[in-house]
Motif scaffolding. Structure first.
Motif, PDB file in Angstrom:
ATOM      1  N   GLU A 236      -4.264  29.496 -19.953  1.00  0.00           N
ATOM      2  CA  GLU A 236      -5.677  29.117 -20.085  1.00  0.00           C
ATOM      3  C   GLU A 236      -6.389  29.070 -18.746  1.00  0.00           C
ATOM      4  OE1 GLU A 236      -5.635  25.441 -22.261  1.00  0.00           O
ATOM      5  OE2 GLU A 236      -5.348  26.455 -24.195  1.00  0.00           O
TER       6      GLU A 236
ATOM      7  N   LYS B 211       0.921  27.313 -21.800  1.00  0.00           N
ATOM      8  CA  LYS B 211      -0.444  27.191 -22.331  1.00  0.00           C
ATOM      9  C   LYS B 211      -1.435  26.879 -21.207  1.00  0.00           C
ATOM     10  CE  LYS B 211      -2.773  24.540 -26.051  1.00  0.00           C
ATOM     11  NZ  LYS B 211      -3.976  25.175 -26.080  1.00  0.00           N
TER      12      LYS B 211
ATOM     13  N   GLU C 257       7.125  31.983 -32.410  1.00  0.00           N
ATOM     14  CA  GLU C 257       5.737  31.869 -32.869  1.00  0.00           C
ATOM     15  C   GLU C 257       4.901  31.046 -31.890  1.00  0.00           C
ATOM     16  OE1 GLU C 257       4.255  33.586 -35.327  1.00  0.00           O
ATOM     17  OE2 GLU C 257       6.217  34.555 -35.494  1.00  0.00           O
ATOM     18  N   LYS C 258       5.471  29.937 -31.411  1.00  0.00           N
ATOM     19  CA  LYS C 258       4.760  29.106 -30.432  1.00  0.00           C
ATOM     20  C   LYS C 258       4.530  29.886 -29.143  1.00  0.00           C
ATOM     21  CE  LYS C 258       6.295  24.586 -32.067  1.00  0.00           C
ATOM     22  NZ  LYS C 258       7.179  23.449 -31.800  1.00  0.00           N
TER      23      LYS C 258
ATOM     24  N   LYS D  81       4.164  33.086 -28.747  1.00  0.00           N
ATOM     25  CA  LYS D  81       3.089  34.069 -28.957  1.00  0.00           C
ATOM     26  C   LYS D  81       1.720  33.408 -28.868  1.00  0.00           C
ATOM     27  CE  LYS D  81       4.428  35.994 -32.885  1.00  0.00           C
ATOM     28  NZ  LYS D  81       4.713  36.908 -34.002  1.00  0.00           N
ATOM     29  N   SER D  82       1.628  32.169 -29.327  1.00  0.00           N
ATOM     30  CA  SER D  82       0.323  31.506 -29.367  1.00  0.00           C
ATOM     31  C   SER D  82      -0.125  30.942 -28.020  1.00  0.00           C
ATOM     32  CB  SER D  82       0.346  30.382 -30.414  1.00  0.00           C
ATOM     33  OG  SER D  82       1.111  29.291 -29.952  1.00  0.00           O
ATOM     34  N   VAL D  83       0.762  30.889 -27.031  1.00  0.00           N
ATOM     35  CA  VAL D  83       0.378  30.295 -25.737  1.00  0.00           C
ATOM     36  C   VAL D  83       0.265  31.330 -24.605  1.00  0.00           C
ATOM     37  CG1 VAL D  83       1.238  27.997 -26.278  1.00  0.00           C
ATOM     38  CG2 VAL D  83       2.764  29.619 -25.152  1.00  0.00           C
TER      39      VAL D  83
END
Length: 193
Positions: A71, A67, A91-92, A94-96
């Protein structure tokens, strides 16, 4: 120029094996870390094309490190390496901002294609971001120039073409962008109020 990679895994054997596979394939392993914190710091220093992160690591796990790296745009692409293949980890991931996910034990046949695809997709994403930024800058410049033209048209009784040519000539004479000249015209108008 060979692609530069950082590897982070709390298992020394895994780090060594993955590094060896990558170096044999012609990649440059520019850093190895045993936790996510060190991986982030190495990425800050080396700006690698790719970082490979284990999910479960001490201090800062791979998901949180991914992450931060994503970012702050510290690496071109991120691949997660883990013994866990549960849906919640995927899922985690994919989100980071992870571009590939490998389940241990890793083989050369699985690693190299995942690395290549992730780096290619990372480059595509970077190119899209650059194009988006360039489009936004052009739009912003156009808006400022249009506002300055409008001021010149009303205050100096110029046609739109005359106002545009005035701004263009000033930018060439002063060796700066039309947006810079337009901004000065806008500031001058606001200062008069």
């Amino acid at each position: 120029m060979s692609k530069r990679i950082v590897i982070a895994d709390d298992e020394p054997i895994t780090r060594m094996d993955v590094a060896e596979m990558l170096m044999e394939a012609g990649y440059d392993v520019v850093g190895k870390a045993s936790d996510g914190f060190d991986a982030v710091e190495m990425c800050k220093k080396t700006k690698p094309d790719l970082v490979i992160l284990d999910v479960k690591m001490p201090l800062l796990d791979g998901l949180m490190a991914a992450k931060i790296i994503s970012e702050e745009e510290l690496a071109g692409a991120i691949v997660l390496l883990t013994a866990y293949s549960g849906k919640e980890f995927i899922e985690k991931a994919k989100s980071v901002g992870v571009l590939s996910y490998l389940v241990k034990p890793v083989t050369k046949q699985a690693l190299l294609p995942a690395v290549e695809i992730a780096m290619h997709k990372g480059k595509e994403i970077l190119d899209i971001k650059k194009a988006h930024q360039k489009t936004n800058e052009r739009l912003e410049s156009r808006i400022v120039v249009d506002r300055a033209k409008s001021i010149l048209m009303s205050d100096s009784d110029m046609s739109e073409e005359e106002a545009y040519n005035y701004i263009r000539k000033m930018s060439m004479d002063k060796r700066c962008t039309m947006k810079d000249i337009a901004s000065i015209i806008l500031m001058s108008k606001e200062g008069v109020k």
